[in-house]
Scaffold this active site. Structure first.
Site, short mmCIF file in Angstrom:
data_model
loop_
_atom_site.label_atom_id
_atom_site.label_comp_id
_atom_site.label_asym_id
_atom_site.label_seq_id
_atom_site.Cartn_x
_atom_site.Cartn_y
_atom_site.Cartn_z
N ASP A 53 0.87 -1.17 0.00
CA ASP A 53 0.00 0.00 0.00
C ASP A 53 0.91 1.23 0.00
O ASP A 53 2.13 1.10 0.15
CB ASP A 53 -0.89 -0.04 1.25
CG ASP A 53 -1.73 1.20 1.42
OD1 ASP A 53 -2.36 1.63 0.44
OD2 ASP A 53 -1.73 1.77 2.53
N ASP A 70 -0.30 5.12 1.19
CA ASP A 70 -0.57 6.03 2.31
C ASP A 70 -0.49 5.31 3.65
O ASP A 70 -1.13 4.27 3.86
CB ASP A 70 -1.96 6.65 2.17
CG ASP A 70 -2.03 7.68 1.05
OD1 ASP A 70 -1.02 8.36 0.81
OD2 ASP A 70 -3.10 7.81 0.43
#
Length: 254
Positions: free
Chosen positions: A18, A20
């Protein structure tokens, strides 16, 4: 969706990231607020968010930012200043030191402009074979235009991105290209939208949830409620060094 990357050939291991609050230690969209005069959004804009429609909300935020005269240089600079999560750059360095073993892929509900700007700033863009995220580019008026990544039928995920669909399709594509599946799949994440793709991983795979973040809680609940359904091994992390240490042990065993 991704820009040019070196050919990675047949790797033994596939690691998904991922972006953020996993690669970077903040939400990259929040960095945009710091670029707005007064460093806050008006109430009407904050209140326009609807659950499950975050991508639409960010389209409005970016339009507002453009109306305030915030330039591309300011936006890029704001993104580039976001700090890396603890130990993540060490993890990137480790993966670069083992190019024959690991294929890295990024799956994010941020956007391509933010992600590529940040990765280029730290010299890590070429580490990633593929980036799956929401398209974003500047138009002739200087506005950063954001679009949804895809459409899907998953009830768990926001309308613009189901990470399980992305991971499932990529695994099928790479298995066909390789002629065989990866030996081991890893997933490094933090958020609630990182839970859906974990449901298709198997007992030979490993998920690295960021400790005490939403994904960590969701995994613990799933393991307690339906332990036979949630199959991958779970190794929580506080620093990217925790992931490095696990990967080192894995390579030493094989």
């Amino acid at each position: 969706m991704a820009g040019p990357a070196a050919s990675h050939g047949n790797k033994r291991f596939l690691i998904f990231f991922d972006f953020d609050e996993t690669i970077v230690d903040e939400n990259s969209d929040d960095a945009m607020v710091q670029a707005v005069p007064g460093r806050q959004l008006p109430g009407w804009l904050k209140d326009s968010y609807r659950p499950g429609h975050y991508n639409e909300h960010m389209q409005r935020v970016l339009a507002y930012i453009a109306e305030q005269g915030v330039s591309e240089d300011t936006i890029r600079s704001s993104v580039e200043k976001i700090p890396a999560s603890p130990g993540i750059l060490s993890l990137f360095q480790y993966l670069r030191a083992h190019p024959k073993d690991f294929e890295a892929v990024l799956v994010s509900d941020a956007n391509m402009y933010f992600i590529e700007a940040w990765l280029r700033r730290v010299g890590a863009r070429q580490l990633f074979q593929k980036i799956f995220t929401n398209p974003a580019s500047f138009d002739s008026s200087g506005r950063l235009v954001l679009l949804p990544h895809h459409s899907h039928n998953c009830a768990r995920c926001p309308e613009n991105l189901c990470k399980q669909a992305v991971v499932r399709d990529y695994l099928a594509q790479r298995a066909q290209e390789h002629g065989c599946p990866f030996q081991h799949i890893f997933y490094v994440g933090d958020g609630a939208n990182d839970f859906c793709p974990l449901l298709i991983l198997g007992p030979m795979d490993t998920v690295f949830p960021r400790r005490n973040y939403p994904i960590h809680k969701l995994i613990a609940e799933a393991q307690e409620a339906r332990p036979s359904v949630f199959k991958p091994a779970v190794v929580p992390w506080t620093s990217g060094e925790d992931v490095v240490n696990h990967l080192k042990r894995l390579l030493a065993e094989r």
